[in-house]
Design a protein around this motif. Sequence first.
Motif, PDB file in Angstrom:
ATOM      1  N   MET A  23      -9.748   5.536  -5.819  1.00  0.00           N
ATOM      2  CA  MET A  23      -9.261   5.161  -7.142  1.00  0.00           C
ATOM      3  C   MET A  23      -9.910   3.848  -7.591  1.00  0.00           C
ATOM      4  SD  MET A  23      -7.175   7.381  -8.303  1.00  0.00           S
ATOM      5  CE  MET A  23      -5.975   8.627  -7.860  1.00  0.00           C
ATOM      6  N   ILE A  24     -10.161   3.722  -8.886  1.00  0.00           N
ATOM      7  CA  ILE A  24     -10.733   2.510  -9.435  1.00  0.00           C
ATOM      8  C   ILE A  24      -9.609   1.622  -9.919  1.00  0.00           C
ATOM      9  CG2 ILE A  24     -12.171   1.573 -11.281  1.00  0.00           C
ATOM     10  CD1 ILE A  24     -13.862   4.068 -11.088  1.00  0.00           C
ATOM     11  N   ARG A  25      -9.735   0.350  -9.625  1.00  0.00           N
ATOM     12  CA  ARG A  25      -8.680  -0.592  -9.962  1.00  0.00           C
ATOM     13  C   ARG A  25      -9.031  -1.300 -11.253  1.00  0.00           C
ATOM     14  NH1 ARG A  25      -8.512  -6.003  -8.307  1.00  0.00           N
ATOM     15  NH2 ARG A  25      -6.469  -6.957  -8.460  1.00  0.00           N
ATOM     16  N   GLY A  48       0.379  -2.303 -17.004  1.00  0.00           N
ATOM     17  CA  GLY A  48       1.454  -1.637 -16.279  1.00  0.00           C
ATOM     18  C   GLY A  48       1.605  -2.166 -14.866  1.00  0.00           C
ATOM     19  N   ILE A  49       0.491  -2.436 -14.193  1.00  0.00           N
ATOM     20  CA  ILE A  49       0.553  -2.996 -12.840  1.00  0.00           C
ATOM     21  C   ILE A  49       1.188  -4.383 -12.866  1.00  0.00           C
ATOM     22  CG2 ILE A  49      -0.819  -3.802 -10.883  1.00  0.00           C
ATOM     23  CD1 ILE A  49      -0.625  -0.755 -11.093  1.00  0.00           C
ATOM     24  N   VAL A  50       0.810  -5.193 -13.842  1.00  0.00           N
ATOM     25  CA  VAL A  50       1.410  -6.525 -13.975  1.00  0.00           C
ATOM     26  C   VAL A  50       2.912  -6.410 -14.189  1.00  0.00           C
ATOM     27  CG1 VAL A  50       1.482  -8.614 -15.383  1.00  0.00           C
ATOM     28  CG2 VAL A  50      -0.717  -7.577 -14.811  1.00  0.00           C
ATOM     29  N   CYS A  51       3.328  -5.449 -15.009  1.00  0.00           N
ATOM     30  CA  CYS A  51       4.755  -5.229 -15.259  1.00  0.00           C
ATOM     31  C   CYS A  51       5.483  -4.863 -13.972  1.00  0.00           C
ATOM     32  CB  CYS A  51       4.929  -4.142 -16.309  1.00  0.00           C
ATOM     33  SG  CYS A  51       6.645  -3.707 -16.654  1.00  0.00           S
ATOM     34  N   ILE A  52       4.883  -3.998 -13.186  1.00  0.00           N
ATOM     35  CA  ILE A  52       5.491  -3.602 -11.913  1.00  0.00           C
ATOM     36  C   ILE A  52       5.741  -4.824 -11.036  1.00  0.00           C
ATOM     37  CG2 ILE A  52       4.953  -2.487  -9.706  1.00  0.00           C
ATOM     38  CD1 ILE A  52       3.765  -0.166 -11.316  1.00  0.00           C
ATOM     39  N   ARG A 106       3.402   3.383  -3.929  1.00  0.00           N
ATOM     40  CA  ARG A 106       2.193   4.195  -3.749  1.00  0.00           C
ATOM     41  C   ARG A 106       1.119   3.856  -4.782  1.00  0.00           C
ATOM     42  NH1 ARG A 106       2.141   7.914   0.025  1.00  0.00           N
ATOM     43  NH2 ARG A 106       4.089   8.789   0.852  1.00  0.00           N
ATOM     44  N   ILE A 107       1.512   3.636  -6.026  1.00  0.00           N
ATOM     45  CA  ILE A 107       0.484   3.338  -7.016  1.00  0.00           C
ATOM     46  C   ILE A 107      -0.117   1.957  -6.768  1.00  0.00           C
ATOM     47  CG2 ILE A 107       1.880   2.331  -8.890  1.00  0.00           C
ATOM     48  CD1 ILE A 107       0.164   4.241 -10.755  1.00  0.00           C
ATOM     49  N   LEU A 108       0.677   1.024  -6.261  1.00  0.00           N
ATOM     50  CA  LEU A 108       0.122  -0.273  -5.878  1.00  0.00           C
ATOM     51  C   LEU A 108      -0.842  -0.111  -4.697  1.00  0.00           C
ATOM     52  CD1 LEU A 108       3.250  -2.624  -6.099  1.00  0.00           C
ATOM     53  CD2 LEU A 108       1.401  -2.361  -7.777  1.00  0.00           C
ATOM     54  N   MET A 109      -0.491   0.748  -3.763  1.00  0.00           N
ATOM     55  CA  MET A 109      -1.354   0.991  -2.610  1.00  0.00           C
ATOM     56  C   MET A 109      -2.648   1.703  -2.997  1.00  0.00           C
ATOM     57  SD  MET A 109       1.601   2.121   0.128  1.00  0.00           S
ATOM     58  CE  MET A 109       0.441   3.020   1.141  1.00  0.00           C
ATOM     59  N   SER A 110      -2.671   2.371  -4.128  1.00  0.00           N
ATOM     60  CA  SER A 110      -3.847   3.128  -4.534  1.00  0.00           C
ATOM     61  C   SER A 110      -4.933   2.256  -5.152  1.00  0.00           C
ATOM     62  CB  SER A 110      -3.444   4.220  -5.533  1.00  0.00           C
ATOM     63  OG  SER A 110      -3.158   3.664  -6.806  1.00  0.00           O
ATOM     64  N   LEU A 111      -4.630   0.996  -5.420  1.00  0.00           N
ATOM     65  CA  LEU A 111      -5.619   0.109  -6.030  1.00  0.00           C
ATOM     66  C   LEU A 111      -6.735  -0.199  -5.038  1.00  0.00           C
ATOM     67  CD1 LEU A 111      -3.196  -2.349  -7.856  1.00  0.00           C
ATOM     68  CD2 LEU A 111      -4.334  -0.328  -8.778  1.00  0.00           C
ATOM     69  N   ASP A 112      -7.960  -0.070  -5.498  1.00  0.00           N
ATOM     70  CA  ASP A 112      -9.105  -0.223  -4.604  1.00  0.00           C
ATOM     71  C   ASP A 112      -9.270  -1.639  -4.073  1.00  0.00           C
ATOM     72  OD1 ASP A 112      -9.840   2.405  -4.673  1.00  0.00           O
ATOM     73  OD2 ASP A 112     -11.384   2.170  -6.196  1.00  0.00           O
TER      74      ASP A 112
END
Length: 371
Positions: free
Chosen positions: A1-3, A199-203, A249-255
């Motif tokens: 995945m591309i971050r 969205g990642i920052v919001c998380i 999981r979506i945080l873990m998917s960041l390259d």
Amino acid sequence: MIRFLGLQTHQSSCHCLSGPFGCRSIIAFVVAVCLAVGPVAAGPGEYLKKPDTWFAGDEAKKIAANILSFQTELGGWPKNESTTAGPYTGDRKDLKPTYDNGATTDELRFLARIYSATKDAPYKTAFDRGLDYVLAGQYPNGGWPQYHPPGKGYHRHITFNDNAMVRLLTFLREVATTKTYAFVDDARRKTAATAFDRGIVCILKCQIKVDGKLTAWCAQHDEIDFRPRPARTFELATLSGSESVGITRILMSLDDPSPEVVRAVEAAAAWFEAAKLTGIRVASEKDEKGPKGVNKVVVKDPTAPPLWARFYEIGTNKPVFADRDGVQKMALADIGYERRNGYAWYGAWPEKLLTVGYPAWKKRVAAKTGR
């Protein structure tokens, strides 16, 4: 995945669509090809397993016509509707779009596939309208409500419940990075990438601290100050043993995870371990007095695999339960029959993350950072 963590701060906007392929043309297109495909059909997500050649055929076009007939005037799709089984025959004004319960994202994926296979312009126009509905719903702080416009009820809160926001972020990353969406104009693809970043920052801002220590997430968070918030009366402001898994999981998917993301993941994994329940299992027992003849009970079983509660009290980490009156109870047996048997209060949601995903992620991060 591309971050994507460029952390741009401009607000997403909904592109206005005009020209020869507006809403009236799409409706005419639906009428021209809309034939039911039978009384039972899979959801749009199931058809995404089909090869590209299938999307160029008549069956795919019939299903696409049904999907288009359910697209609302705002661009999204309603929940709890079989949008592939047959055409919508009611008043389109009665359709309410949402991001909840899996709605909208798989319909858009289907339209992307069929447009790529056929190049029929109405599919692209409908896709653009749906993507704009997704982008328009994002708050400036990066979160999404349950639907757009959000209204004044609990639906306005940042919605992780049933993985709504995680699904939107996953979809937007696909739009920004994958060949399937090469037909999308550059402006929208860039906006999708920026929306993912926000969205990642919001998380990260929503992750709940207890005594200064990061833990997990609530199923809903306040759209202004990020604090945990309740939804339906039996869904209290708590730590979620279910929704927190998809978020992690979506945080873990960041390259290339930032130190903040690494801390968030490690804290969540530690919380899952701390919240693990052992020595019990949920069983269905015969209950002749119950409306359905069975009743869910928690029984002791030292051999049972680990379980997690859906909701944990913030501060004590104790499982909590509630009826539709919203009164917090501390045991499944303390709530009434209807909610006790009609909701997923326990599950094994974090098990695979802890045993497979997290260890693999740790190795990958260590290889990149040397830690």
